[in-house]
Design an enzyme around this catalytic site. Structure first.
Site, PDB file in Angstrom:
ATOM      1  N   HIS A 156     -20.627 -48.639-104.517  1.00  0.00           N
ATOM      2  CA  HIS A 156     -20.822 -47.260-104.063  1.00  0.00           C
ATOM      3  C   HIS A 156     -19.634 -46.383-104.499  1.00  0.00           C
ATOM      4  O   HIS A 156     -19.817 -45.232-104.904  1.00  0.00           O
ATOM      5  CB  HIS A 156     -20.917 -47.202-102.530  1.00  0.00           C
ATOM      6  CG  HIS A 156     -22.090 -47.926-101.960  1.00  0.00           C
ATOM      7  ND1 HIS A 156     -21.968 -49.042-101.165  1.00  0.00           N
ATOM      8  CD2 HIS A 156     -23.432 -47.687-102.061  1.00  0.00           C
ATOM      9  CE1 HIS A 156     -23.165 -49.459-100.797  1.00  0.00           C
ATOM     10  NE2 HIS A 156     -24.074 -48.665-101.334  1.00  0.00           N
TER      11      HIS A 156
ATOM     12  N   GLN B 144     -38.424 -47.328 -96.005  1.00  0.00           N
ATOM     13  CA  GLN B 144     -38.430 -48.225 -97.169  1.00  0.00           C
ATOM     14  C   GLN B 144     -38.346 -49.696 -96.788  1.00  0.00           C
ATOM     15  O   GLN B 144     -38.213 -50.550 -97.667  1.00  0.00           O
ATOM     16  CB  GLN B 144     -37.338 -47.833 -98.160  1.00  0.00           C
ATOM     17  CG  GLN B 144     -35.915 -48.075 -97.700  1.00  0.00           C
ATOM     18  CD  GLN B 144     -34.907 -47.472 -98.674  1.00  0.00           C
ATOM     19  OE1 GLN B 144     -34.740 -46.262 -98.736  1.00  0.00           O
ATOM     20  NE2 GLN B 144     -34.235 -48.305 -99.444  1.00  0.00           N
TER      21      GLN B 144
ATOM     22  N   MET C 108     -22.486 -56.476-106.682  1.00  0.00           N
ATOM     23  CA  MET C 108     -22.147 -56.039-105.325  1.00  0.00           C
ATOM     24  C   MET C 108     -23.390 -55.474-104.629  1.00  0.00           C
ATOM     25  O   MET C 108     -24.173 -54.748-105.228  1.00  0.00           O
ATOM     26  CB  MET C 108     -21.064 -54.976-105.383  1.00  0.00           C
ATOM     27  CG  MET C 108     -19.791 -55.547-105.912  1.00  0.00           C
ATOM     28  SD  MET C 108     -18.396 -54.975-104.973  1.00  0.00           S
ATOM     29  CE  MET C 108     -17.105 -55.871-105.811  1.00  0.00           C
TER      30      MET C 108
ATOM     31  N   SER D 193     -24.733 -54.549-100.296  1.00  0.00           N
ATOM     32  CA  SER D 193     -24.448 -54.640 -98.856  1.00  0.00           C
ATOM     33  C   SER D 193     -25.070 -55.914 -98.294  1.00  0.00           C
ATOM     34  O   SER D 193     -24.558 -56.500 -97.340  1.00  0.00           O
ATOM     35  CB  SER D 193     -25.012 -53.419 -98.125  1.00  0.00           C
ATOM     36  OG  SER D 193     -24.516 -52.251 -98.729  1.00  0.00           O
TER      37      SER D 193
HETATM   38  O1  PAF Z   1     -30.209 -47.602-102.965  1.00  0.00           O
HETATM   39  C1  PAF Z   1     -30.189 -47.303-101.761  1.00  0.00           C
HETATM   40  O2  PAF Z   1     -29.206 -47.526-101.071  1.00  0.00           O
HETATM   41  C2  PAF Z   1     -31.401 -46.627-101.144  1.00  0.00           C
HETATM   42  O3  PAF Z   1     -32.575 -47.150-101.643  1.00  0.00           O
HETATM   43  C3  PAF Z   1     -31.377 -45.090-101.255  1.00  0.00           C
HETATM   44  C4  PAF Z   1     -31.445 -44.642-102.700  1.00  0.00           C
HETATM   45  C5  PAF Z   1     -30.112 -44.554-100.612  1.00  0.00           C
HETATM   46  C6  PAF Z   1     -32.580 -44.502-100.532  1.00  0.00           C
HETATM   47  O4  PAF Z   1     -32.597 -44.844 -99.180  1.00  0.00           O
END
Ligand code: PAF
Length: 285
Positions: A43, A67, A190, A192
């Site tokens: 990130h 999602q 990497m 989470s």
């Molecule tokens: O890649 C992610 O972390 C997620 O799919 C996103 C793009 C933030 C959408 O929730």
């Protein structure tokens, strides 16, 4: 040189929209990094890319319920808002947007975005509705944050293709930038979700990168047949009995359709299960 400001943490959609209006009105380019939090070096590389290109950087933290499918890890998805905010401060983010679910999907919310075809293959096949949730939240985030550029990691290769298609089809005024995957020293991409891995699974996980790298070496030595390249990956994965391969495919980098030969712009994509954890990775050939 555009001036910097003190980092703000914004919770409400209305305030975020107002902050973005102010940023744009002051002539700043808005770079946007959408995330689900539990930030790692991958990130931060998106933030760095945005920081380099843009006068202001907005990062969103939102674990998007839309999602996640039934029985998936929405409830256990790792969260650490205070730690994330600190990481954003260190990375020179200007605005952290961290809305609650009721802000993003208020009562009566009824509109969803589906990118047909490419959302149904690969990860979409085992996670029905996943990319509909991603496309919906990303569209809504784009409309709130109104970024000039948005940054996504190449690790989620299918997601980047879905979002590029969404932006093109709906003529959204945002440039989608894909940033190379950041890997642990042993090659694991990497994520989470790596925090779910037991020590034994974490050790086994290095075989994912090794298997992709072995296909790349084979390609570099002149092999182009998709069946041979993907078989090489499967063979390498099978050295580790803990893996259950969900898919290993050689696909066209723009359409995600399977290709027979690695002549053009193509990528080996894979998803494996390691115990309860589902991991994805890819390697452009
Ligand atoms: O890649 C992610 O972390 C997620 O799919 C996103 C793009 C933030 C959408 O929730």
């Amino acid at each position: 040189m555009e001036g910097r400001c003190i980092m703000r943490v914004v919770k409400s959609v209305a305030e975020m929209a107002e902050v973005s209006r102010e940023l744009r009105a002051s002539g700043k380019t808005v770079g946007f990094v959408p995330t689900m939090g539990y930030l790692h070096a991958g990130h931060i590389s998106l933030v760095k890319a945005a920081r380099k290109d843009c006068g202001s950087v907005v990062l969103s933290i939102f674990v998007n319920p839309a999602q996640f499918g039934q029985g998936e890890d929405l409830g256990t998805y790792p969260r650490n808002l205070a730690g994330d905010v600190e990481k954003c401060r260190m990375a020179d983010v200007d605005v952290v947007f961290a809305p609650e679910a009721a802000e993003m999907y208020p009562a009566g919310y009824a509109t969803y975005v589906t990118v047909e075809g490419i959302s149904d293959r690969l990860c979409g096949a085992s996670r029905p509705g996943h990319f509909r949730g991603v496309a919906t939240v990303v569209t809504r985030l784009f409309n709130i944050v109104r970024p000039h550029r948005a940054y996504f990691g190449q690790k989620d290769f299918q997601q980047t293709v879905v979002i590029k298609r969404l932006v093109r089809d709906l003529m959204l005024d945002v440039e989608v930038v894909t940033v190379p995957t950041v890997r642990e020293p042993d090659g694991l991409a990497m994520s989470s979700r790596n925090s779910y891995l037991s020590p034994a699974e974490r050790m086994a996980s290095v075989q994912i990168y090794r298997s992709l790298a072995s296909a790349r070496s084979l390609r570099e030595s002149g092999e182009t047949r998709a069946g041979v390249l993907t078989q090489k990956v499967r063979e390498n994965l099978s050295h580790e009995p803990m893996f259950k391969a969900e898919y290993v495919e050689l696909v066209d980098a723009d359409t995600l359709l399977p290709v027979q030969s690695a002549d053009g712009r193509c990528v080996i994509v894979l998803a494996v299960r390691l115990g309860r954890t589902r991991l994805i990775d890819n390697m452009p050939l």
